[in-house]
Scaffold this motif. Structure first.
Motif, PDB file in Angstrom:
ATOM      1  N   THR A   9      42.972  40.637  32.272  1.00 46.26           N
ATOM      2  CA  THR A   9      42.792  41.272  33.570  1.00 46.26           C
ATOM      3  C   THR A   9      43.271  42.711  33.445  1.00 46.26           C
ATOM      4  OG1 THR A   9      43.196  39.159  34.672  1.00 46.26           O
ATOM      5  CG2 THR A   9      43.342  41.137  36.026  1.00 46.26           C
ATOM      6  N   THR A  10      42.429  43.628  33.871  1.00 50.59           N
ATOM      7  CA  THR A  10      42.763  45.041  33.778  1.00 50.59           C
ATOM      8  C   THR A  10      43.084  45.587  35.162  1.00 50.59           C
ATOM      9  OG1 THR A  10      41.234  45.274  31.920  1.00 50.59           O
ATOM     10  CG2 THR A  10      41.927  47.302  33.006  1.00 50.59           C
ATOM     11  N   GLY A  49      31.387  37.924  39.744  1.00 45.86           N
ATOM     12  CA  GLY A  49      32.067  38.562  40.860  1.00 45.86           C
ATOM     13  C   GLY A  49      33.525  38.905  40.617  1.00 45.86           C
ATOM     14  N   GLU A  50      33.997  38.796  39.382  1.00 42.93           N
ATOM     15  CA  GLU A  50      35.399  39.072  39.088  1.00 42.93           C
ATOM     16  C   GLU A  50      35.534  40.201  38.080  1.00 42.93           C
ATOM     17  OE1 GLU A  50      37.894  35.722  38.290  1.00 42.93           O
ATOM     18  OE2 GLU A  50      36.598  34.375  39.425  1.00 42.93           O
TER      19      GLU A  50
END
Length: 97
Positions: A9-10, A49-50
């Protein structure tokens, strides 16, 4: 080499110059291709969508994965990683003994 399931996750720090973000993202694409060519990045997905990615990565061990493989990514300073070591399952239909 061992395989690892990695969720990345950035989070770009507030106030970061958009040009820096664009530059790092472009460099990230180049580095990902290099790691794939080296057999380090095996597969990569983005959940619909993430803004996170899930991939299968290869390294000798977790410290090498963190320090030399993932640590070489231009976006790494802005990433959090959940790393799960994997092993072959006896019922894996793709398993070659």
């Amino acid at each position: 080499m061992r395989e690892f399931l990695v969720e990345l996750t950035t989070a770009v720090p507030d106030g970061t110059d958009p040009a820096e973000v664009d530059g790092r993202r472009a460099a990230e694409a180049v580095r990902a291709r290099e790691l794939a060519a080296q057999g380090r990045l095996f597969r990569l997905w983005r959940p619909v969508g993430e803004l996170r990615s899930i991939g299968v990565w290869r390294a000798e061990d977790e410290p090498e994965l963190r320090e030399k493989v993932l640590g070489s990514l231009p976006l790494w300073p802005w990433m959090t990683a959940v790393i799960t070591p994997l092993e072959s399952h006896p019922n894996d239909p793709g398993r070659t003994v």
